[in-house]
Design a protein around this motif. Sequence first.
Motif, PDB file in Angstrom:
ATOM      1  N   GLU A  30      40.927  31.214  34.509  1.00 31.10           N
ATOM      2  CA  GLU A  30      42.485  31.323  34.368  1.00 31.10           C
ATOM      3  C   GLU A  30      42.916  33.051  34.810  1.00 31.10           C
ATOM      4  O   GLU A  30      43.757  33.508  35.777  1.00 31.10           O
ATOM      5  CB  GLU A  30      42.251  31.445  32.713  1.00 31.10           C
ATOM      6  CG  GLU A  30      42.363  30.104  32.335  1.00 31.10           C
ATOM      7  CD  GLU A  30      43.897  29.591  32.593  1.00 31.10           C
ATOM      8  OE1 GLU A  30      44.676  30.539  32.725  1.00 31.10           O
ATOM      9  OE2 GLU A  30      43.730  28.502  32.490  1.00 31.10           O
ATOM     10  N   ASP A  31      41.131  33.573  35.675  1.00 35.75           N
ATOM     11  CA  ASP A  31      41.533  35.288  36.111  1.00 35.75           C
ATOM     12  C   ASP A  31      41.489  34.915  37.598  1.00 35.75           C
ATOM     13  O   ASP A  31      42.482  35.832  37.807  1.00 35.75           O
ATOM     14  CB  ASP A  31      40.118  35.507  35.860  1.00 35.75           C
ATOM     15  CG  ASP A  31      39.572  36.230  34.460  1.00 35.75           C
ATOM     16  OD1 ASP A  31      41.237  36.760  34.278  1.00 35.75           O
ATOM     17  OD2 ASP A  31      38.908  36.300  34.235  1.00 35.75           O
TER      18      ASP A  31
ATOM     19  N   LYS B  52      43.598  32.044  38.685  1.00 35.25           N
ATOM     20  CA  LYS B  52      45.029  32.263  38.186  1.00 35.25           C
ATOM     21  C   LYS B  52      45.691  33.059  38.033  1.00 35.25           C
ATOM     22  O   LYS B  52      47.180  32.944  38.631  1.00 35.25           O
ATOM     23  CB  LYS B  52      44.789  30.377  37.251  1.00 35.25           C
ATOM     24  CG  LYS B  52      44.379  29.548  38.155  1.00 35.25           C
ATOM     25  CD  LYS B  52      45.295  28.457  37.012  1.00 35.25           C
ATOM     26  CE  LYS B  52      45.296  27.027  37.355  1.00 35.25           C
ATOM     27  NZ  LYS B  52      45.122  25.807  36.235  1.00 35.25           N
ATOM     28  N   LYS B  53      45.163  34.098  37.553  1.00 41.64           N
ATOM     29  CA  LYS B  53      46.335  35.462  37.524  1.00 41.64           C
ATOM     30  C   LYS B  53      47.036  35.875  38.839  1.00 41.64           C
ATOM     31  O   LYS B  53      47.983  36.716  39.161  1.00 41.64           O
ATOM     32  CB  LYS B  53      45.410  36.601  36.446  1.00 41.64           C
ATOM     33  CG  LYS B  53      45.436  36.140  35.126  1.00 41.64           C
ATOM     34  CD  LYS B  53      44.819  37.168  34.724  1.00 41.64           C
ATOM     35  CE  LYS B  53      44.059  36.870  33.490  1.00 41.64           C
ATOM     36  NZ  LYS B  53      43.686  38.304  33.128  1.00 41.64           N
ATOM     37  N   THR B  54      46.654  35.680  39.938  1.00 40.43           N
ATOM     38  CA  THR B  54      47.047  36.047  41.492  1.00 40.43           C
ATOM     39  C   THR B  54      47.651  34.551  41.645  1.00 40.43           C
ATOM     40  O   THR B  54      47.420  33.200  41.630  1.00 40.43           O
ATOM     41  CB  THR B  54      45.781  35.924  42.502  1.00 40.43           C
ATOM     42  OG1 THR B  54      44.774  36.485  41.909  1.00 40.43           O
ATOM     43  CG2 THR B  54      46.527  36.154  43.899  1.00 40.43           C
ATOM     44  N   LYS B  55      49.289  35.363  42.188  1.00 37.20           N
ATOM     45  CA  LYS B  55      50.390  33.540  41.964  1.00 37.20           C
ATOM     46  C   LYS B  55      49.851  32.842  42.762  1.00 37.20           C
ATOM     47  O   LYS B  55      50.323  31.567  42.686  1.00 37.20           O
ATOM     48  CB  LYS B  55      51.400  35.045  42.226  1.00 37.20           C
ATOM     49  CG  LYS B  55      52.631  34.188  42.416  1.00 37.20           C
ATOM     50  CD  LYS B  55      53.328  34.523  42.941  1.00 37.20           C
ATOM     51  CE  LYS B  55      55.221  33.539  42.343  1.00 37.20           C
ATOM     52  NZ  LYS B  55      56.127  34.326  43.012  1.00 37.20           N
TER      53      LYS B  55
ATOM     54  N   ALA C 231      47.573  30.386  41.461  1.00 34.38           N
ATOM     55  CA  ALA C 231      48.317  30.110  40.424  1.00 34.38           C
ATOM     56  C   ALA C 231      49.324  27.965  40.514  1.00 34.38           C
ATOM     57  O   ALA C 231      48.813  27.263  40.181  1.00 34.38           O
ATOM     58  CB  ALA C 231      48.544  30.253  38.902  1.00 34.38           C
TER      59      ALA C 231
ATOM     60  N   ASN D 250      42.545  23.384  41.934  1.00 32.39           N
ATOM     61  CA  ASN D 250      41.018  23.867  41.774  1.00 32.39           C
ATOM     62  C   ASN D 250      40.200  23.776  40.889  1.00 32.39           C
ATOM     63  O   ASN D 250      39.915  22.837  39.989  1.00 32.39           O
ATOM     64  CB  ASN D 250      41.458  25.407  40.648  1.00 32.39           C
ATOM     65  CG  ASN D 250      42.495  26.473  40.902  1.00 32.39           C
ATOM     66  OD1 ASN D 250      42.138  27.299  42.261  1.00 32.39           O
ATOM     67  ND2 ASN D 250      44.008  26.666  40.694  1.00 32.39           N
TER      68      ASN D 250
END
Length: 116
Positions: A33-34, A36-39, A42, A47
């Motif tokens: 999740e961390d 995927k905080k980078t667009k 995401a 992944n």
Amino acid sequence: MVILDNIISDRGSKYAVSGGPCRSSDEARAFVEDLKKTKKFAKATHNSWALICAEGQIRQDDGESGAGMIILKMLEREGLTDHIVVVTRWFGGKHLGGDRFRHVQSAVRTYIEQLK
């Protein structure tokens, strides 16, 4: 968190590998999740990740069938525990067939070499 971006490119598909200390399935989900905080991550097609910890062997293909098992087997061979490795793929429009497994292996190998 270590991120090695744009390490492989084949027929439009691009790969990255990342990882870091991780001791449980909950920590693994938080790690992804961390990431995927980078667009960019995401929006990735896959992944895929694996982890060997006190809970056992945990893997997630994220739609890239078999990728989690490949990562897991490589972690086993290296004896790397309590450490998640995530292989990210952005699909480029052309199917790679069996080459996609070779690329997952290459990505994990690149990551492991960075740890040494």
